[in-house]
Scaffold this active site. Structure first.
Site, PDB file in Angstrom:
ATOM      1  N   ASP A  69     162.088  67.756  28.951  1.00 45.99           N
ATOM      2  CA  ASP A  69     161.733  68.544  27.764  1.00 45.99           C
ATOM      3  C   ASP A  69     162.420  68.023  26.499  1.00 45.99           C
ATOM      4  O   ASP A  69     163.110  68.773  25.788  1.00 45.99           O
ATOM      5  CB  ASP A  69     162.105  70.012  27.977  1.00 45.99           C
ATOM      6  CG  ASP A  69     161.577  70.585  29.280  1.00 45.99           C
ATOM      7  OD1 ASP A  69     160.397  70.344  29.582  1.00 45.99           O
ATOM      8  OD2 ASP A  69     162.346  71.260  29.987  1.00 45.99           O
ATOM      9  N   GLU A 276     151.769  75.510  27.290  1.00 47.65           N
ATOM     10  CA  GLU A 276     153.191  75.578  26.965  1.00 47.65           C
ATOM     11  C   GLU A 276     153.565  74.382  26.085  1.00 47.65           C
ATOM     12  O   GLU A 276     152.733  73.517  25.792  1.00 47.65           O
ATOM     13  CB  GLU A 276     154.052  75.569  28.232  1.00 47.65           C
ATOM     14  CG  GLU A 276     153.935  74.300  29.050  1.00 47.65           C
ATOM     15  CD  GLU A 276     154.716  74.354  30.356  1.00 47.65           C
ATOM     16  OE1 GLU A 276     155.170  75.448  30.744  1.00 47.65           O
ATOM     17  OE2 GLU A 276     154.856  73.290  30.991  1.00 47.65           O
TER      18      GLU A 276
END
Length: 372
Positions: A69, A276
């Site tokens: 991420d 997301e």
């Protein structure tokens, strides 16, 4: 001693001095660039320092520790990456993402791509944040007010995802958390974008484990379900931030993502709908909202003339990589644009991921060239 004996002594001493001086001058006239080194001298020489290895595109920044991420930012002409930190939790995978049991954050830094990536160590740990119970997922960072801000999602004591903030005088931390999460925040994947007018916006949200579908009424509903079929898909949330960068100036609102005809992207359109990992950047006069489609594993994007949207879907940026999740960031560094992303090619395990980067380029109309 007689005068004659004194004279002979003086003459002999003068001769010796002359010979000695002559000998020094002869040594100084050795051929240029000629160097005589004994074995002892050789053994005392310092070993050649190995140059840092260049960071290659589409290659893991690290192979012995797992980060994912990646949120990339440039501060003071240096590239900093704010990732989540994957660990081997031993928890069986499920749709709530319990296997992603991250506990802390590190900050990575890169001077340039000809040098190595540096892990600057732990910047914040779960135990430092009083309201957090577990799962410190994908973070982001920002700089304003002579302060560096680290934004992070985590589950509170009731297992509800909230978004917290911590501050530091250094881009690498350590970061000191605020006593409570940002009021009005929920879900996960915070991404903060600061526009040319110095206004800052936070984008956030994610389905399933991110609990976004449980907030459709504005309040948390543990039974809330994601839209299905021909229902409009959920978009990420956006909120204008106060100048203190610690609070929302307004209630979060949904970001609308539409097709080329202005119609909402539908829930059944899993190749294009938001799942997301929202990220917003600006190129020329256009705002770009890029995100993960989740189940189909693409990174796609939409464009707008307004940071709050609506955003018109434009296409894919990145095809599926190895591993279930896809999460990215886009940043300009030294006059070029780059995308950072992760995959599970090193570990072969979805919750032990590695960060990589690739160059990003645009067409003349502002659209992004797809990356294969």
């Amino acid at each position: 001693m007689s005068f004659s004996k004194k004279a002979v002594g003086i003459i002999l001493l003068t001769s010796l001095l002359t010979l000695s001086f002559s000998s020094c001058n002869d040594n100084s006239k050795a051929p240029e660039n000629t160097e005589v080194t004994s074995d002892a001298d050789k053994s005392s020489e310092s070993p050649e320092v190995e140059k840092p290895k260049a960071i290659e595109p589409n290659k893991p920044l690290f192979t012995d520790v797992f980060f994912a991420d990646p949120s990339a930012h440039v501060f003071n002409d240096k590239l900093y990456i704010y990732p989540s930190h994957d660990i081997d939790s031993g928890i069986q995978p499920n749709n709530d993402g319990d296997q992603y049991a991250m506990e802390d954050y590190h900050v990575l830094s890169i001077d340039d791509f000809n040098s190595s990536c540096v892990d600057n160590g732990q910047a914040l740990h779960l135990k430092d944040v009083s309201w957090v119970k577990r799962q410190m997922w994908a973070p982001d960072a920002a700089y304003k007010n002579n302060t560096y801000y680290l934004y992070f999602p985590a589950k509170d004591k009731k297992d509800i995802f909230r978004i917290g903030v911590a501050t530091s005088t250094s881009p690498t931390g350590p970061f000191k958390p605020e006593k409570n999460y940002i009021q009005g925040s929920f879900s996960m994947d915070p991404a903060v974008f600061t526009d040319n007018d110095n206004k800052s916006y936070m984008y956030f949200g994610g389905l399933w484990g991110g609990q976004l579908e449980k907030w459709k009424t504005g309040k948390y509903d543990s039974n809330g379900a994601a839209p299905q079929g021909s229902e409009p898909a959920l978009g990420p949330k956006v909120a204008l931030m106060n100048d203190d960068m610690l609070t929302f100036k307004e209630s979060p609102q949904e970001v609308s993502i539409v097709d080329e005809n202005g119609n909402p992207i539908l829930a059944s359109d899993e190749d294009r709908r938001f799942f997301e990992g929202a990220w917003v950047h600006k190129y020329n006069d256009n705002y770009y909202l890029s995100y993960s489609t989740g189940t189909t594993h693409y990174i796609v994007y939409a464009m707008s003339k307004n940071p709050k949207g609506p955003f018109t879907y434009k296409g894919k940026i990145l095809n599926p990589v190895k591993g279930w999740t896809t999460h990215h960031s886009i940043v300009q560094f030294k006059d070029k644009w780059y995308m950072f992303y992760h995959d599970a090619s090193v570990s072969g395990v979805d919750h032990k991921r590695s960060i990589m980067y690739t160059e990003l380029s645009y067409n003349s109309d502002g659209t992004i060239k797809p990356i294969n």
